[in-house]
Every structure is written in C-alpha cells, then in structure tokens.
Write a protein that holds these residues in place. Structure first.
Motif, PDB file in Angstrom:
ATOM      1  N   TRP A 159      61.990   6.725  42.240  1.00 15.58           N
ATOM      2  CA  TRP A 159      63.203   6.895  43.337  1.00 15.58           C
ATOM      3  C   TRP A 159      63.358   8.206  42.555  1.00 15.58           C
ATOM      4  O   TRP A 159      64.563   8.670  41.863  1.00 15.58           O
ATOM      5  CB  TRP A 159      63.763   6.183  43.871  1.00 15.58           C
ATOM      6  CG  TRP A 159      63.214   4.520  44.497  1.00 15.58           C
ATOM      7  CD1 TRP A 159      63.077   4.835  45.792  1.00 15.58           C
ATOM      8  CD2 TRP A 159      62.791   3.565  43.448  1.00 15.58           C
ATOM      9  NE1 TRP A 159      62.058   3.764  45.514  1.00 15.58           N
ATOM     10  CE2 TRP A 159      62.620   2.795  45.102  1.00 15.58           C
ATOM     11  CE3 TRP A 159      63.032   3.231  42.587  1.00 15.58           C
ATOM     12  CZ2 TRP A 159      61.837   1.422  44.377  1.00 15.58           C
ATOM     13  CZ3 TRP A 159      62.793   1.913  41.854  1.00 15.58           C
ATOM     14  CH2 TRP A 159      62.439   1.134  42.812  1.00 15.58           C
ATOM     15  N   PRO A 160      62.766   9.382  43.105  1.00 14.76           N
ATOM     16  CA  PRO A 160      63.126  10.793  42.167  1.00 14.76           C
ATOM     17  C   PRO A 160      64.697  11.624  43.043  1.00 14.76           C
ATOM     18  O   PRO A 160      65.521  12.533  41.797  1.00 14.76           O
ATOM     19  CB  PRO A 160      61.995  11.786  41.845  1.00 14.76           C
ATOM     20  CG  PRO A 160      61.231  11.090  42.848  1.00 14.76           C
ATOM     21  CD  PRO A 160      61.390   9.657  43.278  1.00 14.76           C
ATOM     22  N   ARG A 161      64.942  11.531  44.112  1.00 10.17           N
ATOM     23  CA  ARG A 161      66.355  11.217  44.651  1.00 10.17           C
ATOM     24  C   ARG A 161      67.332  10.695  44.191  1.00 10.17           C
ATOM     25  O   ARG A 161      68.680  11.185  45.498  1.00 10.17           O
ATOM     26  CB  ARG A 161      65.854  11.484  46.022  1.00 10.17           C
ATOM     27  CG  ARG A 161      64.454  11.878  47.002  1.00 10.17           C
ATOM     28  CD  ARG A 161      64.343  11.941  48.215  1.00 10.17           C
ATOM     29  NE  ARG A 161      65.425  13.112  48.930  1.00 10.17           N
ATOM     30  CZ  ARG A 161      65.364  12.068  50.081  1.00 10.17           C
ATOM     31  NH1 ARG A 161      65.222  11.349  50.800  1.00 10.17           N
ATOM     32  NH2 ARG A 161      66.771  12.473  50.877  1.00 10.17           N
ATOM     33  N   ILE A 162      67.091  10.180  43.654  1.00 16.45           N
ATOM     34  CA  ILE A 162      68.642   9.312  42.592  1.00 16.45           C
ATOM     35  C   ILE A 162      69.612   9.886  41.632  1.00 16.45           C
ATOM     36  O   ILE A 162      68.184   9.836  40.598  1.00 16.45           O
ATOM     37  CB  ILE A 162      68.197   7.676  42.268  1.00 16.45           C
ATOM     38  CG1 ILE A 162      67.622   7.396  44.366  1.00 16.45           C
ATOM     39  CG2 ILE A 162      69.474   7.012  42.472  1.00 16.45           C
ATOM     40  CD1 ILE A 162      67.192   5.641  44.728  1.00 16.45           C
ATOM     41  N   GLN A 163      70.051  10.374  41.630  1.00 14.66           N
ATOM     42  CA  GLN A 163      70.831  11.027  40.620  1.00 14.66           C
ATOM     43  C   GLN A 163      71.233   9.577  39.718  1.00 14.66           C
ATOM     44  O   GLN A 163      71.939   8.574  40.051  1.00 14.66           O
ATOM     45  CB  GLN A 163      71.902  11.789  40.387  1.00 14.66           C
ATOM     46  CG  GLN A 163      72.834  11.561  39.335  1.00 14.66           C
ATOM     47  CD  GLN A 163      72.007  13.026  39.087  1.00 14.66           C
ATOM     48  OE1 GLN A 163      71.582  13.538  38.587  1.00 14.66           O
ATOM     49  NE2 GLN A 163      72.112  13.192  37.008  1.00 14.66           N
ATOM     50  N   VAL A 164      70.214   9.297  38.373  1.00 11.94           N
ATOM     51  CA  VAL A 164      70.905   7.773  37.494  1.00 11.94           C
ATOM     52  C   VAL A 164      71.903   7.569  36.929  1.00 11.94           C
ATOM     53  O   VAL A 164      71.356   8.848  35.588  1.00 11.94           O
ATOM     54  CB  VAL A 164      69.616   7.517  37.261  1.00 11.94           C
ATOM     55  CG1 VAL A 164      69.360   6.032  35.941  1.00 11.94           C
ATOM     56  CG2 VAL A 164      68.652   7.443  38.021  1.00 11.94           C
ATOM     57  N   GLU A 165      72.466   7.301  36.636  1.00 14.18           N
ATOM     58  CA  GLU A 165      73.845   7.376  35.653  1.00 14.18           C
ATOM     59  C   GLU A 165      73.456   6.301  34.276  1.00 14.18           C
ATOM     60  O   GLU A 165      73.373   4.902  35.449  1.00 14.18           O
ATOM     61  CB  GLU A 165      75.020   7.231  36.066  1.00 14.18           C
ATOM     62  CG  GLU A 165      75.836   6.993  35.348  1.00 14.18           C
ATOM     63  CD  GLU A 165      76.572   8.471  34.294  1.00 14.18           C
ATOM     64  OE1 GLU A 165      76.560   7.784  33.091  1.00 14.18           O
ATOM     65  OE2 GLU A 165      76.615   8.761  34.821  1.00 14.18           O
ATOM     66  N   ASN A 166      73.550   6.766  33.440  1.00  9.29           N
ATOM     67  CA  ASN A 166      73.568   5.398  31.924  1.00  9.29           C
ATOM     68  C   ASN A 166      74.759   4.904  31.524  1.00  9.29           C
ATOM     69  O   ASN A 166      74.094   4.254  30.627  1.00  9.29           O
ATOM     70  CB  ASN A 166      71.786   6.027  31.744  1.00  9.29           C
ATOM     71  CG  ASN A 166      71.923   7.254  30.960  1.00  9.29           C
ATOM     72  OD1 ASN A 166      72.918   7.659  30.528  1.00  9.29           O
ATOM     73  ND2 ASN A 166      71.020   7.346  29.984  1.00  9.29           N
ATOM     74  N   ASN A 167      75.891   5.989  31.807  1.00 11.32           N
ATOM     75  CA  ASN A 167      76.832   5.773  31.157  1.00 11.32           C
ATOM     76  C   ASN A 167      77.863   4.899  31.359  1.00 11.32           C
ATOM     77  O   ASN A 167      78.772   4.838  30.514  1.00 11.32           O
ATOM     78  CB  ASN A 167      76.985   6.941  30.652  1.00 11.32           C
ATOM     79  CG  ASN A 167      76.270   7.828  28.904  1.00 11.32           C
ATOM     80  OD1 ASN A 167      75.834   6.438  28.554  1.00 11.32           O
ATOM     81  ND2 ASN A 167      75.735   9.381  29.531  1.00 11.32           N
ATOM     82  N   LYS A 168      77.416   4.794  32.147  1.00 10.11           N
ATOM     83  CA  LYS A 168      78.746   3.416  33.247  1.00 10.11           C
ATOM     84  C   LYS A 168      78.168   2.515  33.889  1.00 10.11           C
ATOM     85  O   LYS A 168      77.074   2.276  34.114  1.00 10.11           O
ATOM     86  CB  LYS A 168      79.917   4.862  34.825  1.00 10.11           C
ATOM     87  CG  LYS A 168      79.606   6.426  34.317  1.00 10.11           C
ATOM     88  CD  LYS A 168      80.841   5.182  33.577  1.00 10.11           C
ATOM     89  CE  LYS A 168      82.092   6.914  33.296  1.00 10.11           C
ATOM     90  NZ  LYS A 168      83.364   6.947  32.618  1.00 10.11           N
ATOM     91  N   LYS A 169      79.586   1.548  33.546  1.00 16.43           N
ATOM     92  CA  LYS A 169      78.852   0.061  33.877  1.00 16.43           C
ATOM     93  C   LYS A 169      78.697  -0.307  35.641  1.00 16.43           C
ATOM     94  O   LYS A 169      78.154  -0.663  36.403  1.00 16.43           O
ATOM     95  CB  LYS A 169      80.068  -0.831  33.481  1.00 16.43           C
ATOM     96  CG  LYS A 169      79.803  -0.717  31.918  1.00 16.43           C
ATOM     97  CD  LYS A 169      80.501  -2.399  31.709  1.00 16.43           C
ATOM     98  CE  LYS A 169      80.901  -1.864  29.921  1.00 16.43           C
ATOM     99  NZ  LYS A 169      81.645  -3.213  29.605  1.00 16.43           N
ATOM    100  N   VAL A 170      79.642   0.715  36.509  1.00 15.80           N
ATOM    101  CA  VAL A 170      79.556   0.257  37.440  1.00 15.80           C
ATOM    102  C   VAL A 170      79.721   2.160  38.497  1.00 15.80           C
ATOM    103  O   VAL A 170      80.202   3.373  38.309  1.00 15.80           O
ATOM    104  CB  VAL A 170      80.644  -0.055  38.315  1.00 15.80           C
ATOM    105  CG1 VAL A 170      81.212  -0.299  40.364  1.00 15.80           C
ATOM    106  CG2 VAL A 170      80.871  -1.551  37.453  1.00 15.80           C
TER     107      VAL A 170
END
Length: 186
Positions: free
Chosen positions: A123-134
């Motif tokens: 789903w490339p239209r999503i900005q994926v955050e990998n440094n936050k729990k929530v």
C-alpha cells in the motif's frame, strides 16, 4: 473485531462523571471463533446485527490469519462502512486490514515490525512510521505489536478522559512504559 461504545455526550462530562467503556465483540457470522492460540471467543454480535459503535478496534494476528480477513469482502466492506465513526483502531497487523479497506490511504500508520515492509510495499499511498508505538491520523489510530496495543488503549483513555486517568490506569495494570512520546499525532 472489538467495538466499544461511549455515549456521545461523554466529552461534555467531567472525568469523574464519564461513563466507562462497554466492550463487545463480533464476528462475521456471530458464531464462536478460535484464535491461533486456541482461545475460543464467543462474540456478542454478527456483522449483520452489530449496532453502530463509536470505537472499532481491529486486532491483528499471524499473517496467514490476517490474509484470510484481507480476502473477506464482507468484513472489509463493514470496516469501510464504519469509516466515519469516532475512532477506528488497529492492533498489530490489524493495520493491514485497515489498509485493505482503503482507510489508511494518504495517512501515516504503523504496524507490527514484521509487517512494516508489507504495509509499505503493498500500500504505497500510506506513510509508514516505524519508530512510534502508536500513530493517530484523523480518526484512525494504529499500533505496533501486542504491547503497543496497551499503549494505544491508554492513549484512548487519555483522549476520551484525561492524562491523569490514563496514567492511573497504567499504574493499576502495572504498565510502566506509557509515555506521551510513544504516540505520533498527525
């Protein structure tokens, strides 16, 4: 799927007067389901008779189980129809289900660390955050792994009630790692 109700006037009451959550569960058919760990859950409702709620929490799980849900159009359509409720949340790989429903397009989200690349690549239209729990973006709240789901639940308590009640709840359940820095708000 888990749903929680909170009266619409809950934000107008003082913290001491607010009603607590009424947590209910539902499955596609309303029949009992067995989790991958062997726990049997007896849902309160089916998709066909579930009332409208204010909060929808979509759990994740092993990817093969999540993949079955991704292919289930009835569940995906139900989530799409719920897109305007107060809050839609996911725990762990449940964010993949929200992504399949299109609810994360153009938003920032997170998921379990083993599913981050799937979320990013499929789903490339999503900005994926990998440094936050929530991560909260609009009315969507996603969380990482299972323990991050506790952070998300405490975040909900904080937003619906206040920080003092969230911290007191964390203390009662002996969850020492709840901090404001664990959540990204967009």
């Amino acid at each position: 799927m888990f749903k929680s109700t909170a009266k619409n006037n809950v934000v107008q009451k003082s913290a001491a007067q607010k009603e607590t959550f009424e947590v209910t569960t539902f499955s596609e058919s309303g029949n009992s389901i067995k989790t991958h760990a062997g726990i049997v859950i007896k849902p309160d409702f089916s998709l066909d008779n579930a009332p409208e709620f204010d909060i929808l929490i979509v759990p994740g799980g092993p990817l093969r189980a999540v993949n079955k849900v991704l292919k289930n159009r009835k569940i995906i359509e139900y989530i799409v129809m719920s897109k305007n409720i107060e809050m839609i949340c996911s725990v762990c790989s449940g964010s993949l289900i929200l992504a399949e429903a299109g609810l994360l397009n153009g938003k920032t989200a997170t998921t379990h660390h083993l599913a981050l690349s799937i979320l990013k690549n499929k789903w490339p239209r999503i900005q994926v955050e990998n440094n936050k729990k929530v991560v909260k973006d609009g009315n969507i709240i996603t969380s990482g792994g299972v323990s991050s789901g506790i952070n998300m639940a405490l975040y909900l308590v904080e937003k619906l009630f206040n920080n003092e009640i969230a911290k007191r709840t964390a203390k009662v359940i002996e969850f020492d790692s709840y901090t404001d820095g664990d959540t990204m708000e967009k």
